[in-house]
Design a protein around this motif. Structure first.
Motif, short mmCIF file in Angstrom:
data_model
loop_
_atom_site.label_atom_id
_atom_site.label_comp_id
_atom_site.label_asym_id
_atom_site.label_seq_id
_atom_site.Cartn_x
_atom_site.Cartn_y
_atom_site.Cartn_z
N MET A 132 0.81 -1.21 0.00
CA MET A 132 0.00 0.00 0.00
C MET A 132 0.84 1.26 0.00
O MET A 132 0.30 2.36 -0.04
N LYS A 133 2.16 1.12 0.11
CA LYS A 133 3.09 2.25 0.18
C LYS A 133 2.63 3.21 1.29
O LYS A 133 2.51 4.40 1.09
N PHE A 134 2.38 2.62 2.44
CA PHE A 134 1.75 3.38 3.50
C PHE A 134 2.63 4.47 4.07
O PHE A 134 2.15 5.45 4.61
N SER A 135 3.95 4.33 3.96
CA SER A 135 4.80 5.37 4.56
C SER A 135 4.64 6.69 3.84
O SER A 135 5.11 7.72 4.32
N ARG A 139 12.07 10.53 -2.10
CA ARG A 139 10.78 11.23 -2.19
C ARG A 139 10.91 12.64 -1.64
O ARG A 139 11.47 12.83 -0.58
N ASP A 140 10.34 13.57 -2.35
CA ASP A 140 10.31 14.94 -1.85
C ASP A 140 9.26 15.01 -0.74
O ASP A 140 8.07 14.79 -1.00
N GLU A 146 7.76 17.33 0.61
CA GLU A 146 6.75 18.38 0.60
C GLU A 146 5.75 18.21 -0.52
O GLU A 146 4.82 18.99 -0.65
N VAL A 147 5.95 17.18 -1.33
CA VAL A 147 5.05 17.01 -2.48
C VAL A 147 4.28 15.73 -2.32
O VAL A 147 4.84 14.69 -1.98
N VAL A 148 2.99 15.81 -2.59
CA VAL A 148 2.17 14.60 -2.54
C VAL A 148 2.50 13.76 -3.76
O VAL A 148 2.47 14.25 -4.88
N PRO A 149 2.85 12.49 -3.58
CA PRO A 149 3.21 11.67 -4.74
C PRO A 149 2.01 11.44 -5.64
O PRO A 149 0.88 11.34 -5.17
N HIS A 162 9.84 2.27 -0.72
CA HIS A 162 10.43 2.57 -2.02
C HIS A 162 11.90 2.21 -1.97
O HIS A 162 12.54 2.31 -0.94
N SER A 163 12.44 1.80 -3.08
CA SER A 163 13.85 1.43 -3.10
C SER A 163 14.71 2.66 -2.89
O SER A 163 14.29 3.79 -3.13
#
Lengths: 382, 380
Positions: free
Chosen positions: A67-70, B91-92, B94-97, B85-86
């Motif tokens: 779910m990529k919950f983090s 991941r930034d 401050e930005v919603v993926p 995530h690998s």
């Protein structure tokens, strides 16, 4: 001279800015205890975990990764908002770790606590709050896990304790005597432990209603002059249901008894009764909250509040929701009693020293005149 | 590490909700602390960081698991299992993926898109500033360190009732105090502008104004917790100002109130409700709401230096009124019937006031009345 003009102009703008912002838009440090979208996501995660019928951490972490919950922590620019969110997330996890949820959901809650604690982005981590009243539930959970030899459950819990992830507190949340704006939490039915669902059935007046409907049906049959042996249901099914339920309860009690004998003289609070009283308490609070759906405005803060009482041992009792009378707030009543009217002072204090406006003289003169008239009004009001 | 069976304990020391999600039942703070210390092992609340190997050895011994199980546990239940995530996909924060299924993120994205106007809330920006400065601070000497098992109380002091805004909603200050502090120390930590007020007209003697602060003249104060008035009796000038209320209550058939001394009562001796508003009254009529929002055991990530307590963790700032001449400095003098002033009444900062109303020798020019003014935002 030009610099002071600039400074006063920006100061003037700040005046307008702060005047315009209403109280509701300012976020408070003490937010609502739970966040609805987050609760939905967590329930989705726990449902998936429940469907696997496993309590292994490996299974949980696989669902978490899937779910990529983090990612729930991404997207907030504001540091203090992020900290508030972390607090809410951990409180949500603790909620599912405690009764009346089923064992598997509680395991899920524990894993969730571990996951949120270690994936939160705050540099000084927000800690997990454990209230004193919940300690016995935690200990019972650990005993059950030890008996069932769920080593990963125990490992996760003790690891959290060893990393000093817990705050040992008086109450589960920060309390500021502010009513929660969100609707009262609806218990997810599938997450409740099975032993307690029957308690809910008994305390909710469903059986009485069914008996009432049955007698109504009999009366209608008589009125329609149908033969007595035509029956959609068994005529005495409610009493038989009750009998079955009572049998189950007595079996439950008997099952709980040997545990007490093993403790060797120490009196232990009956876990079943404890959980059932908690379930009764929760169901009554739910009843009260369902019957009073409207939210009270701030001025009516002093209305009757729902009290979280403990129940007597007779389980049938359900409190009727209190009728909410509309009565004036304490402040209004006091003013009335003292015989004075509640006049808000008309002085606008910020007008007493007015900054220079950038565009010309007329504005300045007007504001000074306004200030003077305000002063006069204040003087007349005494 | 085996979880022990708990004996039945008197429930009055275990706080529970009195009104759901609003406040707790009254409980004795010292006994609450003892209840927690009874249940915990010393390593649970110690300030030393945990040792991984020691923990694993203890766990293996207590649970009776072998080495292979421990290795398996260590690998499966590690923090790395939570990485979604690998490593190369940074991941930034401050930005919603994009392409997310989580409702939290969808909701947050909607909210971010909505508020395009720049509401840079200064209060929010600086809300955690004080906290960040002091979290995890260690003392210089061992003697100043917070003892393990000490209680920390979070107390909100609200604006005085004379301030119309924010009266019940936003706390003016949030203080952290330890259980061994006395109420007198809490009183000293509360900053209220009414303490600095100077009463009187000072146009002829402007330099004497600071000598007459209300703080020095009217020293009496009291706290009201659960039917007991805690009076400040440290100085000979202090009077029992709660006696008026107590006598009034007696004559009006209220339950009897009692009194105690502020300086003799420590916070652990109190019996209070968490989340319930109480009263602090000083200067005779300046009343503040006081709410204890949280009581918990001290933790190693708290500020461990006792010299810094009572610790201010949050301060709400008020708008200040500036001098009507320079609009730069905060107003310190309030004049009426002033022939030099553009309005009546008028605020001046100290410099502008003296420049306008006094000559080089300090003689009073013209006719006016001047009162020292303390701005509400004086503690910003």
């Amino acid at each position: 001279m030009r610099n002071t003009c600039l400074v006063s102009w920006t100061a003037g703008n700040w005046f307008d800015f702060f005047r315009g912002v209403s109280l509701d838009t300012m976020p408070s440090f003490y937010t609502d205890f739970f966040n609805e979208p987050l609760t939905e996501d967590v329930e989705e995660l726990l449902t998936r975990f429940q469907s696997t019928d496993s309590v292994r951490y490996g299974v949980f972490s696989a669902i978490w990764r899937e779910m990529k919950f983090s990612d729930v922590f991404l997207g907030t620019t504001n540091n203090s908002e992020m900290k508030r969110f972390c607090r809410v997330a951990l409180a949500t996890a603790v909620k599912y770790f405690l009764p009346p949820h089923s064992y598997q959901i509680r395991v899920g809650g524990l894993y969730l606590m571990f996951a949120f604690y270690h994936t939160q982005p705050a540099s000084t981590p927000v800690l997990i709050r454990l209230a004193l009243q919940d300690w016995s539930h935690v200990q019972r959970f650990l005993t059950e896990s030890k008996e069932a030899e769920h080593h990963d459950v125990l490992y996760i819990y003790h690891k959290l304790a060893a990393t000093k992830a817990f705050h040992y507190t008086a109450m589960p949340h920060f309390l500021t005597f502010q009513k929660q704006k969100t609707k009262p939490e609806v218990q997810c039915k599938e997450f409740l432990s099975k032993a307690l669902v029957l308690e809910e059935l008994q305390s909710a007046e469903i059986l009485e209603e069914m008996a009432g409907i049955q007698s109504h049906y009999e009366k209608l049959k008589e009125a329609a002059q149908v033969r007595v042996d035509v029956n959609i249901t068994h005529p005495d099914f409610t009493s038989r249901l009750k009998q079955c339920m009572n049998e189950f309860f007595s079996w439950q009690q008997q099952r709980a008894l040997p545990k007490e004998k093993n403790v060797g003289g120490e009196v232990d609070k009956d876990p079943v009764e404890d959980c059932s009283s908690r379930a009764r308490l929760l169901s009554s609070i739910k009843q009260k909250s369902y019957s009073n759906v409207h939210t009270t405005s701030k001025s009516r803060r002093h209305r009757e509040l729902e009290k979280a009482d403990s129940f007597s041992s007779d389980g049938e009792q359900v409190q009727k929701p209190p009728r909410r009378k509309t009565h004036a707030s304490l402040r209004a009543r006091t003013w009335k009693n003292l015989g004075k009217t509640d006049e808000k002072s008309n002085t606008k204090i910020w007008l007493l020293s007015t900054p220079e406006q950038r565009h010309g003289v007329p504005l300045r003169k007007m504001s000074q005149a306004a200030a003077y008239t305000e002063y006069k009004v204040m003087k007349e009001a005494g | 590490m085996a979880a022990s069976e708990q004996p039945v304990e008197p429930s009055s020391n275990i706080p529970d909700y009195e009104f759901m999600n609003l406040n707790s039942t009254p409980f004795h703070i010292g006994s609450f602390r003892d209840e927690w210390l009874k249940r915990l092992k010393p390593e649970d609340f110690s300030f030393q960081p945990g040792d991984q190997d020691l923990f694993e050895a203890r766990f293996a011994a207590a649970m009776g698991v072998g080495e292979e199980t421990m290795t398996e546990l260590r690998s499966v239940c590690s923090v790395n299992s939570l990485l979604c995530h690998s490593g190369d996909q940074e991941r930034d924060p401050e930005v919603v993926p994009p392409n997310t299924t989580l409702k939290t993120l969808i909701h947050r994205k909607k909210k971010n898109n909505k508020t395009q106007k720049c509401t840079r809330n200064r209060h929010d920006l600086y809300a955690d500033e004080l906290d960040r400065l002091t979290a995890g601070r260690l003392p210089d000497t061992k003697a100043n360190q917070l003892p393990e098992g000490e209680l920390i109380l979070t107390i909100n002091i609200y604006f005085p009732s004379s301030v119309e805004k924010f009266n019940h909603l936003r706390p003016h200050t949030t203080l952290l105090m330890t259980g061994s502090h006395t109420l007198a120390e809490l009183r000293d930590a509360v900053c209220c502008v009414s303490d600095l007020q100077v009463c009187g007209e000072f146009s002829s003697t402007p330099d004497m104004a600071p000598d007459f602060m209300s703080k020095d003249l009217f020293k009496s104060a009291y706290f009201f917790f659960e039917g007991v008035f805690y009076n400040d009796m440290r100085y000979p000038e202090c009077q029992d100002i709660s006696s008026t209320t107590i006598d009034w209550a007696k004559s009006h058939n209220y339950p009897p109130f009692s009194t105690a001394k502020m300086e003799d009562t420590r916070l652990v001796d109190l019996k209070v409700k968490v989340g319930f508003p109480y009263l602090y009254c000083h200067q005779g009529d300046c009343e503040h709401l006081v709410i204890i929002t949280d009581v918990r055991l001290a933790h190693r990530s708290d500020c461990l230096d006792t010299d810094l307590y009572p610790l201010l963790t949050h301060k709400n700032r008020l708008m200040t009124q500036k001098c009507s001449v320079c609009h730069v400095f905060i107003g310190r003098w309030y004049t009426t019937r002033d022939q030099f002033a553009p309005s009546d009444p008028c605020l001046f900062c100290d410099k502008c006031f003296r420049m306008l109303h006094y000559d080089k020798e300090g003689n009073k020019l013209g006719d006016f009345l001047a009162y020292p003014y303390v701005d509400r935002g004086a503690f910003n």
